[in-house]
Design an enzyme around this catalytic site. Structure first.
Site, mmCIF file in Angstrom:
data_model
loop_
_atom_site.group_PDB
_atom_site.id
_atom_site.type_symbol
_atom_site.label_atom_id
_atom_site.label_comp_id
_atom_site.label_asym_id
_atom_site.label_seq_id
_atom_site.Cartn_x
_atom_site.Cartn_y
_atom_site.Cartn_z
ATOM 1 N N ASP B 76 65.550 -44.021 32.464
ATOM 2 C CA ASP B 76 65.908 -43.101 31.384
ATOM 3 C C ASP B 76 66.388 -41.742 31.905
ATOM 4 O O ASP B 76 66.985 -40.973 31.157
ATOM 5 C CB ASP B 76 64.721 -42.930 30.429
ATOM 6 C CG ASP B 76 64.390 -44.236 29.693
ATOM 7 O OD1 ASP B 76 65.347 -44.966 29.346
ATOM 8 O OD2 ASP B 76 63.194 -44.532 29.488
ATOM 9 N N HIS B 162 51.402 -47.419 36.769
ATOM 10 C CA HIS B 162 51.786 -48.788 36.405
ATOM 11 C C HIS B 162 52.596 -49.407 37.558
ATOM 12 O O HIS B 162 53.504 -48.766 38.082
ATOM 13 C CB HIS B 162 52.624 -48.753 35.126
ATOM 14 C CG HIS B 162 52.802 -50.106 34.519
ATOM 15 N ND1 HIS B 162 52.044 -50.558 33.467
ATOM 16 C CD2 HIS B 162 53.634 -51.123 34.839
ATOM 17 C CE1 HIS B 162 52.415 -51.788 33.151
ATOM 18 N NE2 HIS B 162 53.377 -52.147 33.973
ATOM 19 N N HIS B 164 55.299 -50.675 39.558
ATOM 20 C CA HIS B 164 56.747 -50.756 39.328
ATOM 21 C C HIS B 164 57.509 -50.282 40.551
ATOM 22 O O HIS B 164 56.961 -49.627 41.426
ATOM 23 C CB HIS B 164 57.146 -49.902 38.112
ATOM 24 C CG HIS B 164 57.082 -48.429 38.361
ATOM 25 N ND1 HIS B 164 55.896 -47.737 38.486
ATOM 26 C CD2 HIS B 164 58.062 -47.497 38.505
ATOM 27 C CE1 HIS B 164 56.145 -46.446 38.676
ATOM 28 N NE2 HIS B 164 57.455 -46.272 38.700
ATOM 29 N N GLN B 166 61.805 -49.056 41.794
ATOM 30 C CA GLN B 166 63.089 -48.609 41.282
ATOM 31 C C GLN B 166 64.209 -49.284 42.068
ATOM 32 O O GLN B 166 64.010 -49.715 43.202
ATOM 33 C CB GLN B 166 63.220 -47.097 41.414
ATOM 34 C CG GLN B 166 62.162 -46.332 40.637
ATOM 35 C CD GLN B 166 62.488 -44.844 40.544
ATOM 36 O OE1 GLN B 166 63.604 -44.459 40.189
ATOM 37 N NE2 GLN B 166 61.528 -44.014 40.875
ATOM 38 N N PHE B 315 51.366 -34.240 57.499
ATOM 39 C CA PHE B 315 52.392 -33.343 56.975
ATOM 40 C C PHE B 315 53.614 -33.392 57.881
ATOM 41 O O PHE B 315 53.522 -33.065 59.058
ATOM 42 C CB PHE B 315 51.852 -31.913 56.896
ATOM 43 C CG PHE B 315 50.891 -31.713 55.758
ATOM 44 C CD1 PHE B 315 51.351 -31.297 54.524
ATOM 45 C CD2 PHE B 315 49.539 -31.958 55.910
ATOM 46 C CE1 PHE B 315 50.479 -31.131 53.460
ATOM 47 C CE2 PHE B 315 48.653 -31.795 54.850
ATOM 48 C CZ PHE B 315 49.126 -31.381 53.626
HETATM 49 O O1 LIG Z 1 62.351 -41.246 39.669
HETATM 50 P P1 LIG Z 1 60.980 -40.652 39.745
HETATM 51 O O2 LIG Z 1 59.916 -41.639 40.115
HETATM 52 O O3 LIG Z 1 60.634 -39.850 38.527
HETATM 53 O O4 LIG Z 1 61.063 -39.593 40.965
HETATM 54 C C1 LIG Z 1 60.576 -39.785 42.250
HETATM 55 O O5 LIG Z 1 61.393 -40.665 43.013
HETATM 56 C C2 LIG Z 1 62.732 -40.238 43.220
HETATM 57 C C3 LIG Z 1 63.441 -41.255 44.066
HETATM 58 O O6 LIG Z 1 62.778 -41.488 45.279
HETATM 59 C C4 LIG Z 1 62.768 -38.842 43.887
HETATM 60 O O7 LIG Z 1 64.098 -38.381 43.919
HETATM 61 C C5 LIG Z 1 61.919 -37.848 43.111
HETATM 62 O O8 LIG Z 1 61.853 -36.614 43.815
HETATM 63 C C6 LIG Z 1 60.514 -38.410 42.919
HETATM 64 O O9 LIG Z 1 59.724 -37.514 42.166
HETATM 65 O O1 LIG Z 2 49.754 -27.322 64.033
HETATM 66 P P1 LIG Z 2 49.192 -27.380 62.634
HETATM 67 O O2 LIG Z 2 49.577 -26.186 61.811
HETATM 68 O O3 LIG Z 2 47.727 -27.658 62.613
HETATM 69 O O4 LIG Z 2 49.899 -28.671 61.974
HETATM 70 C C1 LIG Z 2 50.966 -28.647 61.082
HETATM 71 O O5 LIG Z 2 52.187 -28.359 61.734
HETATM 72 C C2 LIG Z 2 52.603 -29.309 62.722
HETATM 73 C C3 LIG Z 2 53.942 -28.868 63.263
HETATM 74 O O6 LIG Z 2 54.900 -28.730 62.268
HETATM 75 C C4 LIG Z 2 52.682 -30.720 62.124
HETATM 76 O O7 LIG Z 2 52.916 -31.639 63.165
HETATM 77 C C5 LIG Z 2 51.372 -31.088 61.424
HETATM 78 O O8 LIG Z 2 51.517 -32.337 60.773
HETATM 79 C C6 LIG Z 2 51.021 -30.003 60.406
HETATM 80 O O9 LIG Z 2 49.804 -30.317 59.788
#
Ligand SMILES: O=P(O)(O)O[C@H]1O[C@H](CO)[C@@H](O)[C@H](O)[C@H]1O
Ligand SMILES: O=P(O)(O)O[C@H]1O[C@H](CO)[C@@H](O)[C@H](O)[C@H]1O
Lengths: 350, 350
Positions: B76, B162, B164, B166, B315
């Site tokens: 949608d 749910h 699913h 895409q 991260f």
């Molecule tokens: O389409 P959705 O599930 O609302 O959105 C999600 O998937 C998309 C496709 O990977 C991404 O672009 C969006 O940032 C994410 O929030």
């Molecule tokens: O070194 P930090 O701040 O503990 O860790 C952070 O930064 C790093 C460098 O971008 C990343 O690899 C880690 O995943 C993130 O948690």
């Protein structure tokens, strides 16, 4: 059919620095959001046992001096070490590993844990810029790549709100700069001018993606930006290839534009704006010399995750991970929103 | 100096499918984590107004049928539309945009919102696989690329628990498959064999990165994996280039291995394991024909964000965004941990 409008009609844009495309789907801004929200960035309380504080004892047992400006120390959990044995030579083209040497440092920007770049004075930020130049000079003598980067905000995996950045120096040229090195070189061979200088010239005429500008720098949303409010800082005068090429005027102006851009960022959603930011310039190392990389132009990049508010970010998942980055609002719309943000920090206004 | 041990000493590994490197820093597993944690995945409560339910009315005003197996409908809020005006031709090499046509669909896996792949029966998953093949057949006639992907979990931006996925079909070949197309083609020209077939052969001998295997498929942690528990599904027999090439045995075996892998994933941190997953095969479109892409081997990719527990993710920020991906535990360690996970789902055990 209707006339094409970039603010209404999907299209793809090319990023010549990375040889990649981004899907721009501005009509998608209308999509409601009922998914995960983040804790508001300002909720991270200062920690009295914060290991980055002046005089604090870190997990390594080392004690910080009672520093009053910037302070650099070795990362206590470095991803890159200087002395490790080399992996054996690879015996198959599909199973290739290679040696990686390096060092990781942490740099505090300020002794006060509640400070951030937009709240610091220009002189305080200038001290940060000067220390970046020192670090690049020292580490660049030995290492091919010195990545200065700041992860800001818990949403960016930053575990400590104390104002700081990291510096990871490596014996290898990492993927991102390797691709930028190649693309800029190809452009330079073809057109005999640095890619980003040509780009800058056009952007200064077009103006629609420029956020702010001062005597030495411009902050703009790149034509090919992937993150909703991604920006790039470009030097207007001369052709600095590395941070070590910056003049005193360029350094002070950089401190000024960093403050101004970050005030606008914070004002956009009335929060301490999270991002990863960093600098890209010509590779360094023992064989590098000033002026040896005329295809390069030093630039800074800000990659902020927020999309709609202080608590709703853009998820780079699914399609983005498996196929291609996709953005909702256009870079021009993002630039306009940032231009319209107040130049005075919302916390300074009461 | 000591002997090199991959589980202790940092190194970089090459990804031949993407022409990229990953930094492996296993000694970093010792790093404590005091940063942001995520809500545990199982906390997402079922929504009685869920628009994906059989018989529900969606925001478009359309009503779902009372479906009992899979159900596909147009997204949608599609990022790609079929009919939009084309952008004008680009007037500068640094400001290139291009037309992008496409369509986005949503596919429900099951009528029950509390279901997930590891909890569904093999027959129910087989219905999903069969519908994927139908979708690829239909959309692949017109579009160059049909990306089937599942975003699972709120942490992955999935706004609806749910079950699913895409399907986004596009007139252009997106970045990720474009790079894989190029790398596999170069390998094929050089070695006269499909890259992933050679890779698979080696992995079946080495075994150290294999998680599970059945008659038709193997699930392994790639040598160059970026995400902590990233896996790849590869077909053992024949050389299917696209999902439409799969035999009935391969389809049923795929359903089986998807269930088994996801049971292990869920058991790893005792939670409904979040990820983005999807399929990559040879490009499609009007000029594509069965067997025309001998350099390709169809494969599925799972990209899960969790690192240490149900609430602590990896991260991909800062260094990763600006320089290069970095991982802590080695792919071999990840494969071993997954192998050791129980084959019976933790929810089925009480
Ligand atoms: O389409 P959705 O599930 O609302 O959105 C999600 O998937 C998309 C496709 O990977 C991404 O672009 C969006 O940032 C994410 O929030
Ligand atoms: O070194 P930090 O701040 O503990 O860790 C952070 O930064 C790093 C460098 O971008 C990343 O690899 C880690 O995943 C993130 O948690």
């Amino acid at each position: 059919m209707q006339e094409f409008k970039a603010t209404e009609h999907q299209h793809v844009r090319y990023n010549p620095l990375k040889d990649e495309w981004v899907l721009v789907s501005p009509h998608r801004c209308l999509r409601p959001w009922s998914g995960q929200t983040e804790a508001a960035p300002d909720d991270q309380p200062p920690d009295p046992l914060n290991p980055l504080l002046p005089g604090a004892t870190r997990s390594s047992g080392q004690r910080n001096p009672v520093y009053t400006s910037t302070y650099v120390f070795p990362n206590d959990f470095p991803a890159l070490l200087e002395r490790v044995p080399d992996p054996p030579p690879s015996d198959h083209p599909l199973f290739r590993s290679s040696a990686a040497k390096g060092t990781c440092r942490v740099m505090c920007f300020h002794p006060d844990s509640t400070m951030t770049i937009p709240l610091m004075t220009v002189d305080e930020i200038l001290a940060v810029v000067n220390e970046w130049v020192n670090q690049l000079k020292e580490l660049g003598r030995k290492y091919t790549w010195v990545q200065i980067f700041e992860n800001k905000g818990a949403i960016m995996g930053c575990s400590n709100p104390h104002p700081h950045c990291q510096i990871w120096a490596s014996s290898y040229l990492p993927n991102e700069p390797r691709v930028k090195e190649r693309c800029q070189k190809e452009y330079f061979i073809k057109f005999k001018r640095p890619m980003l200088l040509d780009y800058l010239k056009e952007e200064m005429i077009k103006k629609e993606r420029v956020v702010i500008q001062n005597a030495e720098w411009v902050a703009l949303v790149p034509y090919w930006a992937v993150w909703p409010y991604e920006t790039m800082l470009l030097p207007i005068n001369g052709k600095p290839q590395r941070m070590t090429d910056l003049t005193d005027d360029q350094k002070r102006s950089l401190a000024e534009i960093m403050k101004q851009l970050n005030i606008k960022y914070d004002n956009l959603f009335k929060c301490s704006f999270p991002y990863s930011m960093g600098f890209h310039g010509a590779p360094t190392g023992p064989s590098a010399a000033p002026g040896d990389s005329p295809h390069w132009l030093l630039h800074a990049i800000y990659l902020p995750p927020l999309l709609r508010s202080a608590t709703v970010k853009k998820f780079m998942v699914g399609y983005e991970m498996l196929a291609q980055s996709q953005r909702d609002l256009t870079p021009e719309q993002a630039a306009q929103k940032l231009r319209e943000c107040d130049d005075v920090h919302y916390k300074a206004k009461k």
